[in-house]
Design a protein around this motif. Sequence first.
Motif, PDB file in Angstrom:
ATOM      1  N   ALA A  64       0.827  -1.209   0.000  1.00  0.00           N
ATOM      2  CA  ALA A  64       0.000   0.000   0.000  1.00  0.00           C
ATOM      3  C   ALA A  64       0.862   1.260   0.000  1.00  0.00           C
ATOM      4  O   ALA A  64       0.520   2.263  -0.629  1.00  0.00           O
ATOM      5  CB  ALA A  64      -0.930  -0.009   1.213  1.00  0.00           C
ATOM      6  N   PHE A  65       1.995   1.212   0.711  1.00  0.00           N
ATOM      7  CA  PHE A  65       2.842   2.398   0.805  1.00  0.00           C
ATOM      8  C   PHE A  65       3.480   2.729  -0.538  1.00  0.00           C
ATOM      9  O   PHE A  65       3.544   3.881  -0.946  1.00  0.00           O
ATOM     10  CB  PHE A  65       3.927   2.184   1.860  1.00  0.00           C
ATOM     11  CG  PHE A  65       4.974   3.273   1.879  1.00  0.00           C
ATOM     12  CD1 PHE A  65       4.646   4.554   2.263  1.00  0.00           C
ATOM     13  CD2 PHE A  65       6.278   3.002   1.502  1.00  0.00           C
ATOM     14  CE1 PHE A  65       5.604   5.555   2.279  1.00  0.00           C
ATOM     15  CE2 PHE A  65       7.238   3.995   1.518  1.00  0.00           C
ATOM     16  CZ  PHE A  65       6.898   5.274   1.904  1.00  0.00           C
ATOM     17  N   GLY A  66       3.931   1.688  -1.247  1.00  0.00           N
ATOM     18  CA  GLY A  66       4.612   1.933  -2.507  1.00  0.00           C
ATOM     19  C   GLY A  66       3.694   2.379  -3.623  1.00  0.00           C
ATOM     20  O   GLY A  66       4.134   3.028  -4.565  1.00  0.00           O
ATOM     21  N   SER A  67       2.386   2.033  -3.533  1.00  0.00           N
ATOM     22  CA  SER A  67       1.476   2.345  -4.631  1.00  0.00           C
ATOM     23  C   SER A  67       0.613   3.564  -4.365  1.00  0.00           C
ATOM     24  O   SER A  67      -0.115   3.993  -5.247  1.00  0.00           O
ATOM     25  CB  SER A  67       0.570   1.132  -4.895  1.00  0.00           C
ATOM     26  OG  SER A  67      -0.154   0.808  -3.734  1.00  0.00           O
ATOM     27  N   ALA A  68       0.657   4.123  -3.166  1.00  0.00           N
ATOM     28  CA  ALA A  68      -0.216   5.253  -2.831  1.00  0.00           C
ATOM     29  C   ALA A  68       0.620   6.518  -2.678  1.00  0.00           C
ATOM     30  O   ALA A  68       1.558   6.565  -1.888  1.00  0.00           O
ATOM     31  CB  ALA A  68      -0.971   4.969  -1.533  1.00  0.00           C
ATOM     32  N   ARG A  69       0.264   7.544  -3.436  1.00  0.00           N
ATOM     33  CA  ARG A  69       0.942   8.829  -3.347  1.00  0.00           C
ATOM     34  C   ARG A  69       0.137   9.815  -2.521  1.00  0.00           C
ATOM     35  O   ARG A  69       0.682  10.592  -1.754  1.00  0.00           O
ATOM     36  CB  ARG A  69       1.154   9.391  -4.755  1.00  0.00           C
ATOM     37  CG  ARG A  69       2.008   8.492  -5.640  1.00  0.00           C
ATOM     38  CD  ARG A  69       3.421   8.384  -5.131  1.00  0.00           C
ATOM     39  NE  ARG A  69       4.254   7.555  -5.981  1.00  0.00           N
ATOM     40  CZ  ARG A  69       5.509   7.245  -5.696  1.00  0.00           C
ATOM     41  NH1 ARG A  69       6.072   7.684  -4.589  1.00  0.00           N
ATOM     42  NH2 ARG A  69       6.198   6.462  -6.519  1.00  0.00           N
ATOM     43  N   ASP A  70      -1.152   9.800  -2.702  1.00  0.00           N
ATOM     44  CA  ASP A  70      -2.035  10.702  -1.964  1.00  0.00           C
ATOM     45  C   ASP A  70      -2.424  10.044  -0.648  1.00  0.00           C
ATOM     46  O   ASP A  70      -2.665   8.832  -0.593  1.00  0.00           O
ATOM     47  CB  ASP A  70      -3.284  10.997  -2.798  1.00  0.00           C
ATOM     48  CG  ASP A  70      -4.188  12.012  -2.110  1.00  0.00           C
ATOM     49  OD1 ASP A  70      -3.858  13.201  -2.146  1.00  0.00           O
ATOM     50  OD2 ASP A  70      -5.209  11.586  -1.548  1.00  0.00           O
ATOM     51  N   PRO A  71      -2.503  10.819   0.468  1.00  0.00           N
ATOM     52  CA  PRO A  71      -2.864  10.234   1.762  1.00  0.00           C
ATOM     53  C   PRO A  71      -4.191   9.501   1.740  1.00  0.00           C
ATOM     54  O   PRO A  71      -4.346   8.456   2.368  1.00  0.00           O
ATOM     55  CB  PRO A  71      -2.904  11.455   2.696  1.00  0.00           C
ATOM     56  CG  PRO A  71      -2.021  12.462   2.054  1.00  0.00           C
ATOM     57  CD  PRO A  71      -2.150  12.240   0.586  1.00  0.00           C
ATOM     58  N   ARG A  72      -5.165  10.038   1.009  1.00  0.00           N
ATOM     59  CA  ARG A  72      -6.460   9.368   0.962  1.00  0.00           C
ATOM     60  C   ARG A  72      -6.343   8.013   0.271  1.00  0.00           C
ATOM     61  O   ARG A  72      -6.978   7.038   0.679  1.00  0.00           O
ATOM     62  CB  ARG A  72      -7.483  10.250   0.246  1.00  0.00           C
ATOM     63  CG  ARG A  72      -7.919  11.443   1.070  1.00  0.00           C
ATOM     64  CD  ARG A  72      -9.253  11.954   0.609  1.00  0.00           C
ATOM     65  NE  ARG A  72      -9.747  13.026   1.441  1.00  0.00           N
ATOM     66  CZ  ARG A  72     -10.962  13.537   1.355  1.00  0.00           C
ATOM     67  NH1 ARG A  72     -11.807  13.064   0.470  1.00  0.00           N
ATOM     68  NH2 ARG A  72     -11.348  14.504   2.155  1.00  0.00           N
ATOM     69  N   ASN A  73      -5.538   7.949  -0.778  1.00  0.00           N
ATOM     70  CA  ASN A  73      -5.329   6.668  -1.439  1.00  0.00           C
ATOM     71  C   ASN A  73      -4.627   5.691  -0.518  1.00  0.00           C
ATOM     72  O   ASN A  73      -4.900   4.487  -0.542  1.00  0.00           O
ATOM     73  CB  ASN A  73      -4.518   6.857  -2.721  1.00  0.00           C
ATOM     74  CG  ASN A  73      -5.298   7.598  -3.791  1.00  0.00           C
ATOM     75  OD1 ASN A  73      -6.524   7.604  -3.770  1.00  0.00           O
ATOM     76  ND2 ASN A  73      -4.591   8.233  -4.719  1.00  0.00           N
ATOM     77  N   LEU A  74      -3.711   6.200   0.293  1.00  0.00           N
ATOM     78  CA  LEU A  74      -3.009   5.345   1.237  1.00  0.00           C
ATOM     79  C   LEU A  74      -3.985   4.720   2.217  1.00  0.00           C
ATOM     80  O   LEU A  74      -3.994   3.494   2.414  1.00  0.00           O
ATOM     81  CB  LEU A  74      -1.939   6.153   1.987  1.00  0.00           C
ATOM     82  CG  LEU A  74      -1.272   5.422   3.163  1.00  0.00           C
ATOM     83  CD1 LEU A  74      -0.469   4.235   2.668  1.00  0.00           C
ATOM     84  CD2 LEU A  74      -0.390   6.381   3.960  1.00  0.00           C
ATOM     85  N   PHE A  75      -4.826   5.520   2.848  1.00  0.00           N
ATOM     86  CA  PHE A  75      -5.762   4.979   3.836  1.00  0.00           C
ATOM     87  C   PHE A  75      -6.817   4.106   3.168  1.00  0.00           C
ATOM     88  O   PHE A  75      -7.298   3.144   3.769  1.00  0.00           O
ATOM     89  CB  PHE A  75      -6.407   6.115   4.629  1.00  0.00           C
ATOM     90  CG  PHE A  75      -5.471   6.775   5.590  1.00  0.00           C
ATOM     91  CD1 PHE A  75      -5.045   6.113   6.723  1.00  0.00           C
ATOM     92  CD2 PHE A  75      -4.978   8.055   5.355  1.00  0.00           C
ATOM     93  CE1 PHE A  75      -4.165   6.702   7.619  1.00  0.00           C
ATOM     94  CE2 PHE A  75      -4.105   8.663   6.237  1.00  0.00           C
ATOM     95  CZ  PHE A  75      -3.692   7.984   7.374  1.00  0.00           C
ATOM     96  N   SER A  76      -7.167   4.436   1.944  1.00  0.00           N
ATOM     97  CA  SER A  76      -8.116   3.593   1.231  1.00  0.00           C
ATOM     98  C   SER A  76      -7.539   2.202   1.014  1.00  0.00           C
ATOM     99  O   SER A  76      -8.213   1.184   1.249  1.00  0.00           O
ATOM    100  CB  SER A  76      -8.480   4.238  -0.112  1.00  0.00           C
ATOM    101  OG  SER A  76      -9.356   3.412  -0.838  1.00  0.00           O
ATOM    102  N   ARG A  77      -6.288   2.123   0.606  1.00  0.00           N
ATOM    103  CA  ARG A  77      -5.653   0.819   0.371  1.00  0.00           C
ATOM    104  C   ARG A  77      -5.414   0.080   1.682  1.00  0.00           C
ATOM    105  O   ARG A  77      -5.550  -1.148   1.741  1.00  0.00           O
ATOM    106  CB  ARG A  77      -4.332   1.007  -0.387  1.00  0.00           C
ATOM    107  CG  ARG A  77      -4.508   1.488  -1.816  1.00  0.00           C
ATOM    108  CD  ARG A  77      -3.181   1.515  -2.542  1.00  0.00           C
ATOM    109  NE  ARG A  77      -2.608   0.191  -2.654  1.00  0.00           N
ATOM    110  CZ  ARG A  77      -2.896  -0.680  -3.622  1.00  0.00           C
ATOM    111  NH1 ARG A  77      -3.764  -0.351  -4.557  1.00  0.00           N
ATOM    112  NH2 ARG A  77      -2.323  -1.861  -3.665  1.00  0.00           N
ATOM    113  N   LEU A  78      -5.059   0.812   2.730  1.00  0.00           N
ATOM    114  CA  LEU A  78      -4.871   0.165   4.029  1.00  0.00           C
ATOM    115  C   LEU A  78      -6.170  -0.453   4.524  1.00  0.00           C
ATOM    116  O   LEU A  78      -6.209  -1.608   4.965  1.00  0.00           O
ATOM    117  CB  LEU A  78      -4.340   1.176   5.049  1.00  0.00           C
ATOM    118  CG  LEU A  78      -2.878   1.593   4.915  1.00  0.00           C
ATOM    119  CD1 LEU A  78      -2.540   2.681   5.923  1.00  0.00           C
ATOM    120  CD2 LEU A  78      -1.951   0.401   5.100  1.00  0.00           C
TER     121      LEU A  78
END
Length: 673
Positions: free
Chosen positions: A334-348
Amino acid sequence: MDTLHLGLGLVLVGLFFFATAYLATRAAPALRPKENDLLTAQSLQGNLEDAVLVVRSGGRVTAMNERARQVFGLEAGELPDLERLARRIRPPDAFLGLCAAEGQTHFTLDDRFVEATSYRLAFSQEILIVVALRFPELAAELAGQETGASAQTLRTFTELSAAMAASLDVEETIQAVMENVEKLIPADFLEITIWNADTQQLTPYRYGWRSVSQRGLIKVSAPYRHVEGTSGYLYRERSPLWIHDLSQRSDLRLEPDRMPGARSFLGVPLMVGREFVGTLELGSRTPEVFREADLTLLRLLSGQAAVAIHNALIYRQEKERSAELSGLSQLAQAFGSARDPRNLFSRLVESIAPLLRVEVVGFLLYNENQRMLEAQIPFHGLPDQIVELYHAPVPVNSTAEQMLLDQDVLISEDASSDPQWEALGLSFVAQAASLRETVLVPLNSGGQMLGYLQAANHPEGGSFSPSELHLLTIIANQAASIIENATLVQQARQRAQRAEALRRISSLAGSAATLDEILRYSIQELTRLLRADVGAIYLLDSSASQLQLHQASLFGAASLPDECRQLLVDQPEFPFTITGSQRPLKIDFLSDSDAVIPFYREAFRVWGAQSAIGVPLIVRSEGIGELLFASREARFFDHADVQMIATAAGQLAGSVEQMTLRSQIDETLRRRL
């Protein structure tokens, strides 16, 4: 040759002649004998232990032997319809299916186990279905009370065992066990409970009517305590329980919603070796209905059922563990594929939700700049409207601050009334979101408290087990490192972007560009950098003695009404403006703020803003204007944003002063000439 096959062979030979004679008499009605005479004459008594009936196409019973009349309780010469016969059989569909096509099955008729076989006979254009019913004493044979179990009996028991072990899905296995038990031992109530060692509770499953026309497995939401009622007895004693009349056993009364009206009870523990798997329990509304043979059968079946359910439970545990490992590996991705914080939490959240049997899961992060504990969108199980309100301040030296510093796991059985949630200021959210059992696991990375991972609301209720808490701790530790790294990367990227933006503004301020060009470009640059919806600059016009909107620099909105564009310095509101007070402005909730003067409030209303920040332009301790930015989202800006635009304001204030002085000098020279 097996006695059943020999008997059925004789029956079929007799039926062949019977059917031939029967069809011949149809062609010559005057010569046709009575059906009962035919039935007697055609060797249907070749196996007196078997009940035989003949069914014509369309479902009409044509003939039956004396044994069949006895078991169905019919008078001589009486030929009832199939539906009447099926009412005495459980399950009736199995019997009706045999009467429609060839096959083999087993069911119960008036509490007796039946092995049934049907054959299809064709005579010219006439189709007959011959159904033979055999009544083995299955319990006695399997228990060795007779000379030995027949091949058919052993085959029947093997088929039942194979059906129970055919699936590795827990609920499918439980349903198969119940269906086969129902075929052998008729009962009004049938229930299996599964032991949960983590919660020390029994999870009940019932077999009954899901709808008017469908029977199936019903999972009960409320688990049983292992010390209560008949299930508690089976758990403690590890031995069968046979109660002829429940009204005589006040110490083992059933719960009001469990087996309502039951008078007799039969139950056995499900054991694999010395391991307790659960219980298998039957109930009837008639007292003294269960027999010794039923108990023998239930004990024999319980061993196979326990093994089948135990294997299914082990398979589910291994499958869940595999899913957990797969989900944990996806967290790192999730960390490597998410640039935007919202995308990060969405993937988490997408990676974590399948690992937990909960309805609500998400992250609460501590915003150190605003001293606020904030829920992050998306929050699995909660709508975004609730998440936007899901935050609480953390005042200095407060109980909430101490709870964050302690970094303890917070477990609540009812979050809406828990004192810990009230101390955190989140009880109102717990009530609005209907949070029940809830756990907050701290996100700790390198000794720094980042916030909490929250999980709440099991679908079936109940507390969080030690294994669930252990899994949540593992997830929280991995997620904390990912969030901290993502935050550091974001902050580094943001600092670089802001430094570059300030460099460009500084370069522009020292260039030969006009004041309108400098202000317009700077406001655009800052608005985009802040990701704000509206950016504007107000300048103090000393000649007109008023604070006026610089229309050319307005970005993200149309022009404002006159009452929002200018304010005279002698009006009572001016000392409370950013320029007049020379203090920065930061508003998180414009709808709840009473400190906003009407001059700003009307502008924010036109812009549809919910939060805003502003800083003064100061030259030689005098306010000469202000920068103002607004967002349509609440709590959009933080203190770092205020510091950044304050730096830009210092550079722009110098440009405004230089341009003003240059304009004044040019005007003076023109007057002299």
